[in-house]
Design a protein around this motif. Structure first.
Motif, short mmCIF file in Angstrom:
data_model
loop_
_atom_site.label_atom_id
_atom_site.label_comp_id
_atom_site.label_asym_id
_atom_site.label_seq_id
_atom_site.Cartn_x
_atom_site.Cartn_y
_atom_site.Cartn_z
N ARG A 42 0.85 -1.20 0.00
CA ARG A 42 0.00 0.00 0.00
C ARG A 42 0.88 1.24 0.00
N GLU A 43 0.25 2.40 -0.06
CA GLU A 43 0.98 3.68 -0.04
C GLU A 43 0.47 4.55 1.09
N GLU A 44 1.32 5.48 1.52
CA GLU A 44 0.89 6.44 2.55
C GLU A 44 1.75 7.68 2.47
N ILE A 45 1.13 8.84 2.61
CA ILE A 45 1.87 10.09 2.65
C ILE A 45 2.16 10.44 4.10
N VAL A 46 3.41 10.86 4.37
CA VAL A 46 3.87 11.06 5.75
C VAL A 46 4.60 12.40 5.85
N ALA A 47 4.26 13.16 6.89
CA ALA A 47 5.04 14.34 7.26
C ALA A 47 6.05 13.90 8.30
N LEU A 48 7.33 14.00 7.97
CA LEU A 48 8.38 13.58 8.89
C LEU A 48 8.52 14.61 10.00
N PHE A 49 8.71 14.09 11.20
CA PHE A 49 8.79 14.96 12.38
C PHE A 49 10.15 14.81 13.02
N PRO A 50 10.83 15.90 13.36
CA PRO A 50 10.36 17.30 13.34
C PRO A 50 10.69 18.06 12.06
N GLN A 51 11.13 17.35 11.01
CA GLN A 51 11.61 18.04 9.82
C GLN A 51 10.56 18.99 9.22
N GLU A 52 9.33 18.49 9.02
CA GLU A 52 8.32 19.34 8.41
C GLU A 52 7.88 20.45 9.35
N TRP A 53 7.87 20.17 10.62
CA TRP A 53 7.48 21.20 11.59
C TRP A 53 8.51 22.32 11.62
N ARG A 54 9.76 21.95 11.53
CA ARG A 54 10.79 22.98 11.54
C ARG A 54 10.74 23.82 10.26
#
Length: 393
Positions: A343-355
């Motif tokens: 399957r597929e999934e979109i992910v916001a990496l933390f803390p990279q995207e937050w920073r």
């Protein structure tokens, strides 16, 4: 089964986030790292061995030897490129007949954890990895390795601007410069040259026991590919790909910086390329292979590899690929290739995207990879960042 992570650099999230799934796969995890390393903040870490110096080999070696004797790991994981370079240098010295600081069992464990010593440089130095890929007939951007500023300019003009000038021993976008003109190329090449011929500098490195760190690595001139970055995260065992999955990069922190948002998926072409390179080098351990997906053709062009856990290693189970359980089976003597992602999934990496942009997480459509079940680590990740824009609840 005990695992030892060796970390020279703080905030290497790939190794840090790997501790939890390693524990879930039956490993007890210890770390050899600095006292204030973020790795020490995860509640899933069972033991911390203090590394008080990350430059002087005479201070690092006793700390490593003590950790190996006491913890008795079945496998050692380097957490960053500097740790990889140090461990490689240690093994090479031992194989050259120098007195090793590790006992025979510890040295054997270290060698089995790092793969075939004959290919250490081939995998660590990006120039050599790309050269191997080309010899294997794999798709790579146009370019080559330069030994002088003049040669770098000639390569760039032959390749066509813009190009990237890349230092062979580098990571996380460092040592990579985009160049639009011959003057840019010459300046970039010169900035990447070591202080060769400086006798006192070379002598000081030897006397301070810092000559394990690579300073004379090559410089590549590489075509700027019109497309988007992607990478393949692999668990290799004695030259075989046991498990892996792709990450298609949707957002980065900067033009050459680390990923912030990725789409986890299956990608056959990247998997095949990774298989070829793993087999050609007898690789073992967690490896990330970087690519550019060409916009016009959709082809995956190989760029480089990273001999340590990359920041998505722990996310494989979300798409049906568990790297840590594959490692556990291999160590138990049942090394069996796992099926690809289902399957597929979109992910916001933390803390990279937050920073990059805290507000971007407020209505993020996918999974935000924050360690909500690991409050000490979460607090460490959030330290020094404006906290008003995102709630952990």
């Amino acid at each position: 089964m005990n695992i030892l992570i060796v970390s020279f650099e703080d905030e290497r999230w790939g190794a840090i986030r790997l501790v939890k799934p390693l524990a879930a796969s039956g490993f007890a995890v210890a770390a050899l790292c600095a006292p204030n390393d973020a790795l020490t903040q995860t509640r899933f870490l069972q033991r911390h061995y203090v590394l008080s110096d990350v430059k002087n080999a005479r201070r690092i070696e006793p700390a490593l030897a003590e950790a190996m004797r006491d913890w008795k790991p079945v496998f050692v994981i380097p957490g960053d490129e500097r740790a990889v370079a140090f461990l490689h240098a240690l093994v090479r010295r031992a194989k050259d007949g120098e007195c090793a600081p590790l006992d025979a069992h510890s040295l054997s464990t270290l060698i089995s954890s790092l793969g075939n010593p004959a290919y250490y440089s081939t995998l660590l130095m990006k120039s050599e990895t790309v050269a191997l890929a080309r010899r294997c007939g794999l798709k790579t951007p146009k370019g080559g390795t330069a030994t002088s500023a003049e040669e770098a300019v000639t390569l760039a003009e032959r390749t066509g601007f813009p190009v990237y000038v890349k230092q062979s021993f580098s990571w996380a976008g460092m040592g990579v410069i985009r160049c639009e003109t011959p003057e840019d190329v010459a300046t970039a090449f010169t900035s990447m040259q070591p202080r060769r011929g400086r006798f006192l500098y070379t002598l000081a490195r030897r006397l301070l026991h810092r000559d394990w760190y690579p300073v004379g690595s090559g410089v590549d001139v590489q075509q700027a590919v019109d497309g988007f970055p992607a990478f393949f995260t692999a668990l290799a065992w004695k030259g075989e790909l046991l498990a892996g999955f792709a990450s298609l990069v949707e957002r980065t922190s900067s033009a050459t910086g680390p990923s912030c948002v990725v789409r986890l998926a299956r990608h056959e072409e990247m998997a095949r390329t990774s298989c070829v390179l793993i087999a050609a080098t007898g690789a073992t351990g967690f490896i990330g292979f970087d690519f550019m997906i060409e916009a016009a053709t959709g082809k995956a062009l190989f760029l480089e590899c990273n001999l340590r856990p990359v920041p998505v290693c722990h996310l494989g189970p979300r798409i049906g690929v568990d790297l840590c359980s594959a490692l556990a089976d291999a160590i138990r003597g049942a090394a069996t290739p796992r099926p690809p992602a289902d399957r597929e999934e979109i992910v916001a990496l933390f803390p990279q995207e937050w920073r990059r942009d805290p507000a971007a997480l407020e209505d993020f459509p996918g999974f935000v990879d924050a360690p909500l079940d690991d409050p000490g680590l979460l607090d460490r990740m959030r330290r020094g960042i404006d906290k008003h824009a995102w709630a952990t609840a």
